[in-house]
Scaffold this motif. Structure first.
Motif, PDB file in Angstrom:
ATOM      1  N   VAL A  80      39.406  27.175  41.893  1.00 26.28           N
ATOM      2  CA  VAL A  80      38.944  28.146  40.909  1.00 26.28           C
ATOM      3  C   VAL A  80      40.079  29.131  40.631  1.00 26.28           C
ATOM      4  O   VAL A  80      40.681  29.680  41.551  1.00 26.28           O
ATOM      5  N   GLN A  81      40.391  29.327  39.369  1.00 25.78           N
ATOM      6  CA  GLN A  81      41.438  30.253  38.970  1.00 25.78           C
ATOM      7  C   GLN A  81      40.786  31.571  38.547  1.00 25.78           C
ATOM      8  O   GLN A  81      40.001  31.595  37.595  1.00 25.78           O
ATOM      9  N   LYS A  82      41.070  32.604  39.311  1.00 26.02           N
ATOM     10  CA  LYS A  82      40.503  33.905  39.019  1.00 26.02           C
ATOM     11  C   LYS A  82      41.362  34.624  37.998  1.00 26.02           C
ATOM     12  O   LYS A  82      42.577  34.599  38.076  1.00 26.02           O
ATOM     13  N   LYS A  83      40.703  35.229  37.053  1.00 23.43           N
ATOM     14  CA  LYS A  83      41.414  35.977  36.020  1.00 23.43           C
ATOM     15  C   LYS A  83      41.642  37.410  36.502  1.00 23.43           C
ATOM     16  O   LYS A  83      40.733  38.019  37.061  1.00 23.43           O
ATOM     17  N   THR A  84      42.796  37.897  36.293  1.00 19.37           N
ATOM     18  CA  THR A  84      43.160  39.260  36.703  1.00 19.37           C
ATOM     19  C   THR A  84      43.431  40.086  35.473  1.00 19.37           C
ATOM     20  O   THR A  84      43.907  39.570  34.449  1.00 19.37           O
TER      21      THR A  84
END
Length: 338
Positions: free
Chosen positions: A297-301
């Motif tokens: 899962v790629q978390k958005k910052t």
């Protein structure tokens, strides 16, 4: 004149033949009479000449005849014989040219000697005329029937021609519609049309050749790599014509029964193909969802980008979109299966 026209031709010919025979008999009788008279004359003249010569030879004394006189008598007799022969030739020629009728035309004796003969001829003519009238009436009736049949046939043919013309026009319109529809489906199925390379065209031809070869073998032909696609298609067409000719000779009920069975098999096959395709699509979606779930899962910052004024979008109902998509997919599937 009228009776001569009614006189049978056989009677006239018979009378003319008898008259010719009578003329021949008269000529022959005249010649025979002349020959008989000549024979008597020759005997008489010869006897008189011989008697005269003998008398001259038997003379005695002072009346003894000079031999020159006897020779002169013989010469005169021979000269007279020559003149008589020439005269007889002229007479023979006259006998050959002699006409017993003396140049008068021969008149055929009257055929009608009794009134009943005329009545019989009139009765026969009346019966013949009645027969001809009856035949003429029957012929006119047959001609009238043929005319009526011709009119009925012509009207039916004109009606059939109009119907066929209407059907042809309808078929032309349907063909034009289907061609436009097929063109649209081709463009939809191949959006990159015009960008195909020569290699893609060659691969498509190879696939087409392979499909034709499979159909060729299913038609009970022996596999032959030397045959081209067009030749195989020609052989398949000829075999289909033979099968169609054989089907026309079969009983109609059996043919209809076989057609229903084949149609049922075709529908079952199409249904199975659709189910297999659906299962493959379902498996592909499950596989893709599994791979997506396993992916990190790629978390958005940071703060998300916000649109100043998002455009208004008129959303269509999911049902309408789904129905349109299903319709397009069905048209494309029918085109590909054809």
């Amino acid at each position: 004149k009228f009776l001569d026209e009614l006189t049978p031709k056989e009677y006239i010919q018979e009378q003319l033949a008898e008259h010719e025979e009578e003329k021949k008999r008269k000529k022959a009788a005249r010649k025979q009479a002349r020959v008989t008279a000549r024979e008597r004359e020759d005997v008489q003249v010869l006897e008189e000449h011989n008697a005269e010569v003998e008398a001259l030879k038997n003379a005695k004394g002072s009346k003894r005849t000079d031999p020159k006189v006897i020779d002169q008598k013989k010469a005169e007799f021979e000269a007279m014989q020559g003149q008589r022969a020439k005269q007889r030739e002229r007479e023979d020629k006259e006998d050959d040219e002699w006409d017993p009728d003396e140049g008068k035309p021969f008149e055929v004796p009257m055929y009608f000697t009794k009134p009943q003969q005329l009545l019989d001829i009139f009765a026969a003519l009346e019966e013949r005329n009645l027969f001809l009238i009856q035949n003429s009436q029957e012929t006119e009736e047959q001609l009238e029937e043929l005319k009526q049949k011709l009119e009925v046939t012509k009207a039916r043919m004109d009606e059939e021609t109009e119907q066929l013309t209407s059907q042809i026009n309808s078929l032309k319109g349907a063909i034009s519609t289907e061609e436009a529809k097929a063109m649209a489906l081709r463009e939809r199925a191949n959006p990159l049309k015009g960008q195909e390379t020569e290699q893609d065209t060659e691969s498509q031809l190879q696939v087409l050749n392979k499909r034709v070869a499979e159909v060729y073998e299913r038609c009970n032909f022996e596999a032959d790599s030397s045959l081209g696609t067009l030749m195989m298609l020609a052989n398949i067409e000829a075999r289909l014509e033979e099968y169609l000719a054989s089907i026309e000779k079969m009983p109609q009920d059996e043919v209809e029964k076989a057609e229903k069975e084949k149609e049922k098999e075709r529908r079952m096959r199409i249904r199975e193909e659709k189910m297999a395709e659906y299962r493959r699509a379902q498996e592909y979606r499950i596989k893709r969802n599994i791979e997506k779930s396993k992916a990190p899962v790629q978390k958005k910052t940071g703060k998300p980008v916000m649109f100043r004024a998002p455009p208004l979008v008129t959303r269509r109902r999911d049902k309408d979109v789904k129905e349109e998509r299903d319709s397009d997919e069905e048209d494309l599937r029918e085109f590909l299966t054809e």
